[in-house]
Design a protein around this motif. Structure first.
Motif, PDB file in Angstrom:
ATOM      1  N   GLY A 149     -11.717 -32.386  63.839  1.00  0.00           N
ATOM      2  CA  GLY A 149     -11.323 -33.876  62.418  1.00  0.00           C
ATOM      3  C   GLY A 149      -9.983 -33.926  61.863  1.00  0.00           C
ATOM      4  N   VAL A 150      -9.168 -33.032  62.780  1.00  0.00           N
ATOM      5  CA  VAL A 150      -7.313 -33.076  62.127  1.00  0.00           C
ATOM      6  C   VAL A 150      -7.724 -34.413  62.721  1.00  0.00           C
ATOM      7  CG1 VAL A 150      -5.325 -32.467  62.302  1.00  0.00           C
ATOM      8  CG2 VAL A 150      -7.019 -31.187  61.496  1.00  0.00           C
ATOM      9  N   ALA A 151      -7.714 -34.363  64.139  1.00  0.00           N
ATOM     10  CA  ALA A 151      -7.070 -35.395  65.623  1.00  0.00           C
ATOM     11  C   ALA A 151      -7.735 -36.345  64.678  1.00  0.00           C
ATOM     12  CB  ALA A 151      -7.828 -34.427  67.142  1.00  0.00           C
ATOM     13  N   LEU A 152      -8.731 -36.509  64.918  1.00  0.00           N
ATOM     14  CA  LEU A 152      -9.502 -38.275  64.323  1.00  0.00           C
ATOM     15  C   LEU A 152      -8.580 -38.746  63.451  1.00  0.00           C
ATOM     16  CD1 LEU A 152     -13.575 -37.163  64.684  1.00  0.00           C
ATOM     17  CD2 LEU A 152     -12.233 -38.464  65.678  1.00  0.00           C
ATOM     18  N   ILE A 153      -8.371 -38.143  62.161  1.00  0.00           N
ATOM     19  CA  ILE A 153      -7.943 -38.118  60.764  1.00  0.00           C
ATOM     20  C   ILE A 153      -6.234 -39.152  61.642  1.00  0.00           C
ATOM     21  CG2 ILE A 153      -6.633 -38.312  58.644  1.00  0.00           C
ATOM     22  CD1 ILE A 153      -9.004 -36.168  58.006  1.00  0.00           C
ATOM     23  N   LEU A 154      -5.063 -38.073  62.363  1.00  0.00           N
ATOM     24  CA  LEU A 154      -4.827 -38.228  63.128  1.00  0.00           C
ATOM     25  C   LEU A 154      -3.876 -39.437  63.819  1.00  0.00           C
ATOM     26  CD1 LEU A 154      -1.217 -37.475  63.427  1.00  0.00           C
ATOM     27  CD2 LEU A 154      -2.044 -35.683  64.628  1.00  0.00           C
ATOM     28  N   GLY A 155      -5.522 -39.216  64.410  1.00  0.00           N
ATOM     29  CA  GLY A 155      -5.668 -40.451  66.009  1.00  0.00           C
ATOM     30  C   GLY A 155      -5.658 -41.739  65.356  1.00  0.00           C
ATOM     31  N   GLY A 156      -6.969 -41.623  64.109  1.00  0.00           N
ATOM     32  CA  GLY A 156      -6.588 -42.835  62.910  1.00  0.00           C
ATOM     33  C   GLY A 156      -5.661 -44.008  62.587  1.00  0.00           C
ATOM     34  N   ILE A 157      -4.721 -42.765  62.129  1.00  0.00           N
ATOM     35  CA  ILE A 157      -3.509 -43.404  61.662  1.00  0.00           C
ATOM     36  C   ILE A 157      -2.776 -43.969  62.351  1.00  0.00           C
ATOM     37  CG2 ILE A 157      -1.690 -41.974  60.540  1.00  0.00           C
ATOM     38  CD1 ILE A 157      -3.361 -40.679  59.014  1.00  0.00           C
ATOM     39  N   LEU A 158      -2.588 -42.873  64.242  1.00  0.00           N
ATOM     40  CA  LEU A 158      -2.084 -43.786  64.660  1.00  0.00           C
ATOM     41  C   LEU A 158      -1.991 -44.857  65.116  1.00  0.00           C
ATOM     42  CD1 LEU A 158      -0.789 -39.635  66.732  1.00  0.00           C
ATOM     43  CD2 LEU A 158       0.483 -41.499  64.950  1.00  0.00           C
ATOM     44  N   ALA A 159      -3.317 -44.961  65.308  1.00  0.00           N
ATOM     45  CA  ALA A 159      -3.769 -46.008  66.060  1.00  0.00           C
ATOM     46  C   ALA A 159      -3.404 -47.247  65.376  1.00  0.00           C
ATOM     47  CB  ALA A 159      -5.587 -45.789  66.522  1.00  0.00           C
ATOM     48  N   ASP A 160      -3.876 -47.236  63.681  1.00  0.00           N
ATOM     49  CA  ASP A 160      -3.245 -48.534  63.064  1.00  0.00           C
ATOM     50  C   ASP A 160      -1.876 -48.229  63.255  1.00  0.00           C
ATOM     51  OD1 ASP A 160      -5.167 -49.341  61.545  1.00  0.00           O
ATOM     52  OD2 ASP A 160      -5.257 -47.528  60.221  1.00  0.00           O
ATOM     53  N   ILE A 161      -1.239 -48.031  63.322  1.00  0.00           N
ATOM     54  CA  ILE A 161       0.183 -48.321  63.503  1.00  0.00           C
ATOM     55  C   ILE A 161       0.441 -49.106  64.919  1.00  0.00           C
ATOM     56  CG2 ILE A 161       2.994 -47.229  63.790  1.00  0.00           C
ATOM     57  CD1 ILE A 161       2.241 -44.789  62.377  1.00  0.00           C
ATOM     58  N   LYS A 162       0.168 -47.765  66.563  1.00  0.00           N
ATOM     59  CA  LYS A 162       0.117 -48.289  67.989  1.00  0.00           C
ATOM     60  C   LYS A 162      -0.644 -47.267  68.664  1.00  0.00           C
ATOM     61  CE  LYS A 162       3.011 -50.147  70.782  1.00  0.00           C
ATOM     62  NZ  LYS A 162       4.994 -50.287  70.929  1.00  0.00           N
ATOM     63  N   PHE A 163      -2.201 -47.895  69.377  1.00  0.00           N
ATOM     64  CA  PHE A 163      -2.684 -47.058  70.299  1.00  0.00           C
ATOM     65  C   PHE A 163      -1.682 -45.939  71.061  1.00  0.00           C
ATOM     66  CE2 PHE A 163      -6.236 -50.400  69.106  1.00  0.00           C
ATOM     67  CZ  PHE A 163      -6.603 -49.267  68.778  1.00  0.00           C
ATOM     68  N   LEU A 164      -0.866 -46.779  71.658  1.00  0.00           N
ATOM     69  CA  LEU A 164      -0.361 -46.116  72.927  1.00  0.00           C
ATOM     70  C   LEU A 164       0.725 -44.495  72.146  1.00  0.00           C
ATOM     71  CD1 LEU A 164       1.617 -46.120  75.389  1.00  0.00           C
ATOM     72  CD2 LEU A 164       3.341 -47.073  74.501  1.00  0.00           C
ATOM     73  N   TYR A 165       0.981 -44.464  70.584  1.00  0.00           N
ATOM     74  CA  TYR A 165       1.259 -42.826  70.282  1.00  0.00           C
ATOM     75  C   TYR A 165       0.399 -42.370  70.408  1.00  0.00           C
ATOM     76  CZ  TYR A 165       5.276 -46.082  68.292  1.00  0.00           C
ATOM     77  OH  TYR A 165       5.704 -46.901  68.328  1.00  0.00           O
ATOM     78  N   ALA A 166      -1.532 -42.327  70.199  1.00  0.00           N
ATOM     79  CA  ALA A 166      -2.254 -41.396  69.799  1.00  0.00           C
ATOM     80  C   ALA A 166      -2.130 -41.636  71.404  1.00  0.00           C
ATOM     81  CB  ALA A 166      -3.398 -42.357  68.991  1.00  0.00           C
ATOM     82  N   TYR A 167      -1.928 -42.095  72.459  1.00  0.00           N
ATOM     83  CA  TYR A 167      -2.668 -41.432  73.657  1.00  0.00           C
ATOM     84  C   TYR A 167      -1.357 -40.413  74.472  1.00  0.00           C
ATOM     85  CZ  TYR A 167      -7.030 -43.684  74.609  1.00  0.00           C
ATOM     86  OH  TYR A 167      -8.261 -44.181  73.911  1.00  0.00           O
ATOM     87  N   ILE A 168       0.004 -40.710  73.477  1.00  0.00           N
ATOM     88  CA  ILE A 168       0.980 -40.106  74.141  1.00  0.00           C
ATOM     89  C   ILE A 168       0.411 -38.689  74.049  1.00  0.00           C
ATOM     90  CG2 ILE A 168       3.432 -39.712  74.232  1.00  0.00           C
ATOM     91  CD1 ILE A 168       4.223 -43.044  73.999  1.00  0.00           C
TER      92      ILE A 168
END
Length: 408
Positions: A149-168
């Motif tokens: 749940g935490v990862a999904l929210i954080l991943g969604g926020i990072l993806a809205d900024i830049k996908f690369l940040y989420a994968y790093i």
């Protein structure tokens, strides 16, 4: 540190390891990420099929490796593969580049599945505390669900900024899980299995299949578990594009998926209490009804799609915890990881069939109609498996008295 302290440390580390494993930043955005990279729904379905074909080929061998060469080694190798896969997802831009990343990711999960679960159960068994497994495994799944749940929210926020940040960040978390796995100790039941010298892996797989033939309730529980898991996984991943088509932002989609994970986490935590009231057969019936009912709701009640998506999350939490306990109680320790890997193999078979089919149907028709058709496919199979489990479960506990299986 004496052996008992090492085994208790395994339980503590399993909580940390599982939380890190669940903290998969990319799980709510990989479909959107691949679409952003130019992959069509058909290609995305094909990539998921490649993932599960790999799982199909490697699931039993990796389980046998865990039983023969050690569960700790297998878990550590699995986390190393996940780090490599994440790096490939960042650097790839073609279908085949992503396909290689999916192959390595699948191999990493193959090495983890069965081995990590068997390591936890055998640690408790060596301590004489296997009776607490259902409660402890519920806590483990609670931590996984909460982390997701935490990862999904954080991943969604990072993806809205830049996908690369989420994968790093995802790669760094997998690295932390790798370091944590290094701290595990091999339980006594998990020591190297010397039987079948020279052909030990083949021997391990053949003997494990014999165990499943003799303990049919385990086979049907595994099939039911894999079927429900494939349904929930398909809905979860395609819901990313489903909700995107409905106009939701990446962050909003992540929040919806996170709520589903939190619901799954809570039901995992208290699954053992639910099972006490409903017993095995009652739990199976409720899980089947909720699964099919949610698909029907997603298919025919567009305005309530979020509610039905969240509703289906209940099944994952209850099913995984209850099935894990019932299956482990009926398995010999020396074949535990191999047979638990068979669960992953069945899951992959269902996903190979269902996930690409869903992608093709959703592409040609629409998501709502596809959800309805999926419900029609699952109803007869769930009914058949429930009948089979009811037939074989009554006398199955007697199987564990003969914990040694001979293979000729």
């Amino acid at each position: 540190m004496d052996i008992k302290n090492k085994l208790r440390k395994n339980v503590l580390l399993s909580y940390i390891y599982s939380f890190l494993l669940g903290l998969d930043i990319t799980s709510a955005i990989w479909v959107l990420y691949l679409a952003f990279k130019g992959m069509s729904l058909v290609q995305i379905g094909a990539l998921e099929a490649i993932y599960h074909i790999t799982s199909l080929l490697f699931e039993l061998p990796t389980g046998a490796i865990a039983d023969v060469y050690g569960k700790k080694l297998t878990v550590v190798l699995g986390r190393a593969a996940s780090v490599v896969s994440c790096l490939l997802m960042i650097s790839s831009s073609s279908f085949w580049g992503f396909a290689l990343a999916f192959v390595i990711s699948a191999a990493g999960m193959n090495l983890h599945s069965g081995a990590a679960e068997a390591l936890s159960y055998d640690s408790l068994k060596a301590l004489g505390e296997e009776g607490s497994y259902k409660r402890i495994w519920g806590k483990v799944n609670f931590l996984i669900g909460t982390a997701q749940g935490v990862a999904l929210i954080l991943g969604g926020i990072l993806a809205d900024i830049k996908f690369l940040y989420a994968y790093i960040l995802g790669g760094l978390i997998q690295g932390a899980a790798f370091i944590t796995a290094l701290g595990f100790s091999e339980p006594p039941e998990g020591e190297v299995n010397e039987r079948g010298t020279g052909n030990s892996l083949i021997y391990q797989v053949k003997t494990s299949i014999k165990v499943l033939r003799e303990r049919k309730v385990v086979l049907y529980l595994i099939l039911f578990s894999a079927l429900v898991g494939s349904l929930q996984t398909t809905v979860f991943f395609y819901s990313q594009q489903f909700f995107s088509d409905m106009g939701y932002s990446k962050t909003a989609i992540a929040v919806i998926c996170a709520l589903g994970c939190f619901i799954e986490a809570v039901t995992s935590r208290y699954a053992y209490k639910i099972e006490k009231v409903l017993k095995l057969m009652g739990s199976l019936i409720i899980i089947a009804l909720i699964s099919v009912g949610s698909l029907v709701g997603l298919g025919f009640f567009r305005s309530y799609s979020i509610i039905f998506f969240l509703f289906i999350s209940i099944t994952g939490g209850v099913a995984y915890t209850i099935f894990s306990a019932y299956i482990n109680e009926r398995l010999p320790s020396e074949y535990r990881a191999t047979i638990l890997s068979f669960d992953g193999l069945c899951f992959s078979l269902f996903m190979i069939a269902v996930f690409p089919l869903f992608g093709v149907l959703a592409h040609k028709l629409d998501f709502h109609m596809t959800f309805g058709l999926l419900a029609l496919l699952y109803i007869p199979v769930l009914v058949l498996l429930t009948i089979k489990i009811n037939k074989y479960c009554k006398n199955s506990l007697g199987d564990v008295k003969n914990d040694r299986i001979s293979f000729k």
